[in-house]
Design a protein around this motif. Structure first.
Motif, PDB file in Angstrom:
ATOM      1  N   TYR A  38      -8.545   3.528  -1.160  1.00 33.05           N
ATOM      2  CA  TYR A  38      -9.061   3.483   0.216  1.00 33.05           C
ATOM      3  C   TYR A  38     -10.547   3.777   0.107  1.00 33.05           C
ATOM      4  CZ  TYR A  38      -4.263   4.111   1.966  1.00 33.05           C
ATOM      5  OH  TYR A  38      -2.947   3.979   2.261  1.00 33.05           O
ATOM      6  N   ALA A  75      -5.628   6.275  -3.970  1.00 35.24           N
ATOM      7  CA  ALA A  75      -4.413   6.841  -3.398  1.00 35.24           C
ATOM      8  C   ALA A  75      -3.259   6.675  -4.384  1.00 35.24           C
ATOM      9  CB  ALA A  75      -4.085   6.161  -2.073  1.00 35.24           C
ATOM     10  N   ALA A  91       4.323  16.129  -2.661  1.00 38.99           N
ATOM     11  CA  ALA A  91       3.652  16.840  -1.579  1.00 38.99           C
ATOM     12  C   ALA A  91       2.935  15.851  -0.660  1.00 38.99           C
ATOM     13  CB  ALA A  91       2.651  17.832  -2.159  1.00 38.99           C
ATOM     14  N   ASN A  92       2.465  16.349   0.472  1.00 40.81           N
ATOM     15  CA  ASN A  92       1.663  15.544   1.389  1.00 40.81           C
ATOM     16  C   ASN A  92       0.460  14.962   0.675  1.00 40.81           C
ATOM     17  OD1 ASN A  92       2.097  14.852   4.016  1.00 40.81           O
ATOM     18  ND2 ASN A  92       1.950  16.974   4.729  1.00 40.81           N
ATOM     19  N   GLY A  93       0.219  13.675   0.867  1.00 40.80           N
ATOM     20  CA  GLY A  93      -0.954  13.056   0.265  1.00 40.80           C
ATOM     21  C   GLY A  93      -0.748  12.619  -1.167  1.00 40.80           C
ATOM     22  N   ALA A  94       0.494  12.703  -1.679  1.00 43.15           N
ATOM     23  CA  ALA A  94       0.758  12.337  -3.072  1.00 43.15           C
ATOM     24  C   ALA A  94       0.715  10.828  -3.274  1.00 43.15           C
ATOM     25  CB  ALA A  94       2.116  12.884  -3.502  1.00 43.15           C
ATOM     26  N   GLY A  95       0.908  10.064  -2.189  1.00 36.88           N
ATOM     27  CA  GLY A  95       0.864   8.603  -2.312  1.00 36.88           C
ATOM     28  C   GLY A  95       2.181   7.916  -2.020  1.00 36.88           C
ATOM     29  N   LYS A  96       3.105   8.605  -1.383  1.00 39.10           N
ATOM     30  CA  LYS A  96       4.424   8.029  -1.109  1.00 39.10           C
ATOM     31  C   LYS A  96       4.342   6.892  -0.086  1.00 39.10           C
ATOM     32  CE  LYS A  96       6.025  12.004   0.320  1.00 39.10           C
ATOM     33  NZ  LYS A  96       4.823  12.859   0.259  1.00 39.10           N
ATOM     34  N   THR A  97       3.688   7.185   1.047  1.00 34.76           N
ATOM     35  CA  THR A  97       3.547   6.146   2.075  1.00 34.76           C
ATOM     36  C   THR A  97       2.771   4.954   1.534  1.00 34.76           C
ATOM     37  OG1 THR A  97       3.646   7.778   3.843  1.00 34.76           O
ATOM     38  CG2 THR A  97       2.603   5.675   4.379  1.00 34.76           C
ATOM     39  N   THR A  98       1.715   5.259   0.794  1.00 32.74           N
ATOM     40  CA  THR A  98       0.910   4.185   0.207  1.00 32.74           C
ATOM     41  C   THR A  98       1.767   3.291  -0.695  1.00 32.74           C
ATOM     42  OG1 THR A  98      -1.011   5.640   0.287  1.00 32.74           O
ATOM     43  CG2 THR A  98      -1.166   3.709  -1.142  1.00 32.74           C
TER      44      THR A  98
END
Ligand SMILES: Nc1ncnc2c1ncn2[C@@H]1O[C@H](COP(=O)(O)OP(=O)(O)O)[C@@H](O)[C@H]1O
Ligand SMILES: [Mg+2]
Lengths: 240, 288
Positions: free
Chosen positions: A13, A18, A37-44
């Motif tokens: 990004y 990411a 954890a949050n921000g690890a890149g799962k959604t990405t």
């Protein structure tokens, strides 16, 4: 076969990475959890698989085909189903209309659509009662059921879910996970589940990847990970 | 008050309604108010003037040329507007992109037609008598076309899968993609069909309205005003807003004189923005 394979995937990004050389695999009929954890890149990761984000390096293969450059909307027809983070139902469409949009790619086969619709109402009876209601009026749990049913309307071969438990009451979370288990066990649906509630996810899944800063940090069988010390310290402590 | 004035108001209002409706067609999936939309109106009028007025083509042949050229214009317009919007990612890019498109088309019209107004003969040379008010059949044709177009689009949005997809794309582009909806195609089709709609309006109205190469922005503003008064994004609102400012314009013009006509519509717009910011049929504006 619905073999999903991400190889050395990098997504940025602006300048920030990411995903940083992510490699994961989901075999036909598997139930795999993607934790971290949050921000690890799962959604990405899920958005890359769906074609909403284009990787700078690496490749995505699905069912033996290289889909790295395929347009997002065409991937649905190949059998990729995605229940996005935050559900993203269409609030100003009725429940029926949401489901109908889910079957967009099947629009020419009317019979199959109405059959799938009946199946969904069998699976989620609450949705039948709310058919004519605007989706925006549903409770959190119902909205999540709708989001799942909407994605199943395209008859995917793999269903990816992004934190489906988010914002649901504990009772609802258990109910929803029971549905997922049922879909997996009875229909042989391949599932890739992203979850914050790591312990629950590990109880359902057969394998799991734990991401950190856009890479796989730990991978293994769910039954091993759930008793793994490193995992327990970092990811299971807060899930109760 | 003289009935004639009201009937004329309904006619000019139906022109504004058609412009507002075609802006709605583009707005629905994109949430973009296309300030170049009125150029399609000029295109329709210019084609009517050139093919029928100058070349004396039969109407069906002129109509075929109209549809083809309008589709081409809609396609080009989509590229001119959506490329800057998609590439820049700037949330205000559409304003400058649509205005630029408007000015570019305007200069193109000015090349061959610098001092022309695009009038030509009316298809029906008869007049109708409505309770003593006389009105050209051509104007009734424009009005009827507007009613059909509005009902058609309203039903399309509500009752067809394509219409539901248009609304879905507007709400969330990414979610539409992961359901398999070809969002870029939905947007292209909107630009093309919106341009065909407004070009047909210009083609039909040219004999009974004054259209010049540089009229595009004027018609855009009238349509824009109508859309806001009626409620942006709503086909019903486009019709209601268009008819309202048409009647207002006609009534004020005849009692206070021509210059007050446009002034009164702008005043009505200001008033609506204060009293009902979302217009008569508008939903709450969804902030993103
Ligand atoms: N739209 C975005 N713009 C910029 N950075 C983003 C965006 N979305 C996510 N990121 C960054 O990418 C990384 C991975 O995010 P994400 O995939 O959402 O993580 P997760 O789903 O595991 O919580 C984070 O560092 C996040 O800050
Ligand atoms: Mg996330």
């Amino acid at each position: 076969m619905s073999n999903l394979e991400l190889k050395n995937l990098t997504i940025t990004y602006g300048g920030a990475k990411a995903l940083n050389g992510l490699s994961i695999e989901v075999k036909e009929g598997e139930f795999v959890a993607l934790l971290g954890a949050n921000g690890a890149g799962k959604t990405t990761s899920l958005r890359a698989i769906s074609g909403l984000l284009k990787p700078t390096t690496g490749s995505i293969r699905f069912g033996g085909e290289d889909i790295t450059k395929l347009s997002g909307y065409k991937r649905v027809a190949l059998g990729i189903g995605h229940v996005p983070e935050g559900r993203q139902i269409f609030p100003d469409h009725t429940v029926d209309e949401n489901l109908q949009l889910g079957s967009f790619i099947k629009r020419k086969s009317y019979k199959e659509v109405s059959q799938t619709l009946e199946e969904m109402f069998g699976l989620f009876p609450k949705l039948r009662e709310r058919r004519k209601q605007m989706a925006g009026t549903l409770s959190g749990g119902e909205a999540q059921m709708l989001a799942i049913a909407r994605s199943l309307m395209s008859r995917p071969r793999i269903l990816m879910l992004d934190e489906p438990s988010l914002g649901l009451a504990p009772q609802m979370v258990l109910e929803m996970f029971r549905y997922l288990k049922k879909l997996h066990a009875e229909q042989g649906l391949t599932i890739l589940l992203v979850e914050q509630q790591a312990r629950l996810a590990l109880q359902l899944a057969s394998r799991a990847y734990i991401l950190e800063r856009g890479q796989v940090k730990i991978a293994g069988l769910a039954e091993d990970l759930i008793i793994d010390k490193r995992v327990a310290e970092a990811y299971l402590g807060t899930s109760h | 008050m003289d009935l004639q004035i009201w009937v004329e108001g309904l006619y000019i209002g139906s022109v504004y309604a058609l412009i507002a409706l075609s802006m709605t067609v583009v707005y629905q999936p994109t949430r973009i108010m296309n300030f170049a939309q009125g150029e399609g109106f000029v295109l329709g009028a210019a084609i009517g003037y050139q093919t029928i007025g100058v070349w004396h083509w039969p109407v069906w042949q002129a109509g075929a040329a109209l549809i083809l050229l309008a589709m081409a214009m809609g396609y080009v317009m989509e590229r001119m507007v959506m490329l800057p919007v998609q590439l820049s990612g700037n949330r205000f890019a559409w304003i400058i992109a649509t205005l630029a498109a408007a000015l570019i088309f305007q200069s193109l019209f000015n090349l061959p037609y610098a001092n022309v107004t695009f009038g030509y003969f009316e298809f029906f040379k008869t007049r109708a008598n409505i309770f003593g008010a006389h009105i050209a059949m051509q104007k009734i044709l424009v009005f009827t076309f507007m009613v059909f177009a509005a009902v058609f689009y309203d039903q399309l949005l509500k009752r067809t899968l394509w219409g539901r997809s248009i609304r879905a794309v507007a709400h969330n582009n990414d979610t539409s993609i992961i359901l398999g909806i070809p969002t870029k195609l939905v947007i292209k089709v909107a630009f093309i069909s919106g341009t065909v709609l407004i070009a047909c309006a210009g083609f039909l109205a040219a004999p009974v309205i004054i259209v010049a190469p540089a009229s595009g922005l004027f018609f855009t503003i009238q349509g824009f005003t109508a859309a806001i008064i009626g409620g942006v994004g709503s086909p019903k609102g486009a019709v209601a807003g268009g008819l309202m400012i048409g009647i207002l314009d006609s009534v004020v013009r005849s009692s206070l004189g021509g210059t007050w006509g446009v002034f009164s519509t702008v005043m009505a717009l200001a008033l609506i923005l204060v009293v009902r910011p979302n217009g008569f049929f508008g939903k709450r504006v969804v902030g993103r």
